[in-house]
Design a protein around this motif. Sequence first.
Motif, mmCIF file in Angstrom:
data_model
loop_
_atom_site.group_PDB
_atom_site.id
_atom_site.type_symbol
_atom_site.label_atom_id
_atom_site.label_comp_id
_atom_site.label_asym_id
_atom_site.label_seq_id
_atom_site.Cartn_x
_atom_site.Cartn_y
_atom_site.Cartn_z
ATOM 1 N N GLU A 1 -3.322 19.247 21.288
ATOM 2 C CA GLU A 1 -2.603 18.345 20.894
ATOM 3 C C GLU A 1 -3.263 16.848 20.849
ATOM 4 O O GLU A 1 -4.161 16.646 21.745
ATOM 5 N N GLU A 2 -3.254 16.036 19.932
ATOM 6 C CA GLU A 2 -3.986 14.916 19.834
ATOM 7 C C GLU A 2 -2.959 13.867 19.111
ATOM 8 O O GLU A 2 -2.234 14.398 18.229
ATOM 9 N N SER A 3 -2.977 12.796 19.452
ATOM 10 C CA SER A 3 -2.370 11.747 19.089
ATOM 11 C C SER A 3 -3.266 10.420 18.454
ATOM 12 O O SER A 3 -3.755 10.021 19.376
ATOM 13 N N THR A 4 -3.253 10.028 17.484
ATOM 14 C CA THR A 4 -3.885 8.661 17.002
ATOM 15 C C THR A 4 -3.100 7.938 16.261
ATOM 16 O O THR A 4 -1.925 8.145 15.595
ATOM 17 N N GLY A 5 -3.565 6.817 15.470
ATOM 18 C CA GLY A 5 -2.936 5.954 14.494
ATOM 19 C C GLY A 5 -3.038 6.614 13.293
ATOM 20 O O GLY A 5 -2.365 6.124 12.088
ATOM 21 N N ASP A 6 -3.745 7.835 12.761
ATOM 22 C CA ASP A 6 -3.868 8.388 11.640
ATOM 23 C C ASP A 6 -3.994 9.645 11.658
ATOM 24 O O ASP A 6 -4.641 10.227 12.535
ATOM 25 N N MET A 7 -3.049 10.576 10.794
ATOM 26 C CA MET A 7 -2.792 11.912 10.754
ATOM 27 C C MET A 7 -4.299 12.548 10.582
ATOM 28 O O MET A 7 -4.435 13.498 11.298
ATOM 29 N N TYR A 8 -5.092 12.297 9.736
ATOM 30 C CA TYR A 8 -6.380 12.812 9.413
ATOM 31 C C TYR A 8 -7.292 12.935 10.730
ATOM 32 O O TYR A 8 -7.887 13.807 10.991
ATOM 33 N N SER A 9 -7.195 11.804 11.413
ATOM 34 C CA SER A 9 -8.164 11.626 12.434
ATOM 35 C C SER A 9 -7.477 12.490 13.805
ATOM 36 O O SER A 9 -8.311 13.382 14.139
ATOM 37 N N SER A 10 -6.268 12.638 13.823
ATOM 38 C CA SER A 10 -5.837 13.391 14.773
ATOM 39 C C SER A 10 -5.997 15.030 14.591
ATOM 40 O O SER A 10 -6.219 15.666 15.667
ATOM 41 N N VAL A 11 -5.741 15.424 13.388
ATOM 42 C CA VAL A 11 -6.592 16.587 13.045
ATOM 43 C C VAL A 11 -7.603 17.036 13.442
ATOM 44 O O VAL A 11 -7.901 18.046 13.877
ATOM 45 N N ASP A 12 -8.753 16.203 13.017
ATOM 46 C CA ASP A 12 -10.080 16.238 13.147
ATOM 47 C C ASP A 12 -10.277 16.173 14.869
ATOM 48 O O ASP A 12 -11.045 17.126 15.398
ATOM 49 N N MET A 13 -9.645 15.410 15.717
ATOM 50 C CA MET A 13 -9.805 15.381 17.083
ATOM 51 C C MET A 13 -9.104 16.732 17.801
ATOM 52 O O MET A 13 -9.863 17.143 18.739
ATOM 53 N N VAL A 14 -8.094 17.412 17.203
ATOM 54 C CA VAL A 14 -7.391 18.454 17.915
ATOM 55 C C VAL A 14 -8.381 19.443 17.380
ATOM 56 O O VAL A 14 -8.640 20.303 18.450
ATOM 57 N N VAL A 15 -8.884 19.811 16.321
ATOM 58 C CA VAL A 15 -9.830 20.737 16.191
ATOM 59 C C VAL A 15 -10.994 20.681 17.219
ATOM 60 O O VAL A 15 -11.588 21.913 17.556
ATOM 61 N N ASP A 16 -11.572 19.605 17.073
ATOM 62 C CA ASP A 16 -12.683 19.344 18.129
ATOM 63 C C ASP A 16 -12.551 19.569 19.395
ATOM 64 O O ASP A 16 -13.294 20.202 20.170
ATOM 65 N N LYS A 17 -11.204 19.460 19.950
ATOM 66 C CA LYS A 17 -10.824 19.990 21.376
ATOM 67 C C LYS A 17 -10.823 21.186 21.390
ATOM 68 O O LYS A 17 -11.144 21.971 22.325
ATOM 69 N N ARG B 1 7.271 16.859 10.983
ATOM 70 C CA ARG B 1 8.582 16.441 11.600
ATOM 71 C C ARG B 1 8.359 14.862 11.428
ATOM 72 O O ARG B 1 7.380 14.252 11.986
ATOM 73 N N ASN B 2 9.309 14.314 10.800
ATOM 74 C CA ASN B 2 9.057 12.850 10.487
ATOM 75 C C ASN B 2 8.032 12.610 9.724
ATOM 76 O O ASN B 2 7.570 11.445 9.789
ATOM 77 N N VAL B 3 7.351 13.423 9.019
ATOM 78 C CA VAL B 3 6.289 13.233 8.000
ATOM 79 C C VAL B 3 6.430 14.038 6.909
ATOM 80 O O VAL B 3 6.560 15.256 6.983
ATOM 81 N N GLU B 4 6.053 13.579 5.595
ATOM 82 C CA GLU B 4 5.905 14.548 4.534
ATOM 83 C C GLU B 4 4.154 15.174 4.777
ATOM 84 O O GLU B 4 3.418 14.363 4.694
ATOM 85 N N VAL B 5 4.385 16.394 4.558
ATOM 86 C CA VAL B 5 3.050 17.199 4.494
ATOM 87 C C VAL B 5 2.656 17.057 2.867
ATOM 88 O O VAL B 5 3.075 17.836 2.194
ATOM 89 N N THR B 6 1.709 16.387 2.504
ATOM 90 C CA THR B 6 1.138 16.130 1.321
ATOM 91 C C THR B 6 0.159 17.328 1.081
ATOM 92 O O THR B 6 -0.239 18.103 2.132
ATOM 93 N N ASN B 7 -0.109 17.661 -0.295
ATOM 94 C CA ASN B 7 -0.777 18.747 -0.437
ATOM 95 C C ASN B 7 -2.363 18.454 0.183
ATOM 96 O O ASN B 7 -3.071 19.288 0.502
ATOM 97 N N ALA B 8 -2.937 17.256 -0.058
ATOM 98 C CA ALA B 8 -4.052 16.837 0.499
ATOM 99 C C ALA B 8 -4.070 17.290 1.969
ATOM 100 O O ALA B 8 -5.172 17.502 2.456
ATOM 101 N N LEU B 9 -3.009 16.626 2.972
ATOM 102 C CA LEU B 9 -2.925 16.741 4.114
ATOM 103 C C LEU B 9 -3.030 18.071 4.604
ATOM 104 O O LEU B 9 -3.704 18.481 5.519
#
Length: 180
Positions: free
Chosen positions: A64-80, A8-16
Amino acid sequence: MQVLVRGRNVEVTNALKEHVVKRVGKLDRFLDELGEAQVTMNVENQSHKVEVTIPVNGMILRGEESTGDMYSSVDMVVDKLEKQIEKYKGKLLRRRGQVEKVAPEAMLPEEQMEDEPEDDEILVRTKRFPVKPMPVDEAILQMNLLGHNFFVFPNAETEQINVIYKRKDGNYGLIEPEYE
């Protein structure tokens, strides 16, 4: 495990998407009965928010996690989520076979939440969700897995709607209706 990724409000690239599928897919090593993972990514202002919801043996695992970088948010939510699974793995495994499974389509995507009209200043949102009777200890587990501080559920022992909540002292409270 299947991973459904939407933005939502972001393009999900193949890499992401590949990063999300790889990281969330690793949760399979902790539990065998993980359902379809629903991952929602959202960008608001400078905040990159990732929400993950996974049905597990009749329960719902959510983070759910929220940071300044989408990749960091993904990593943090998975760790959680990994920490949540480890913390509750024993309780979840004891319930295996005792609880009916929740189908992924029974989960609530954001579109099923109804926003009320703006002229009503008191009630801002109505949520509808499937419920199943459960004992109090299972309701506490479900509340903690969702990361909420209260949980509404039909009590399997009393057959009434109850509310379990987390008190400021760290203990739990139960609200039961009393009819006159």
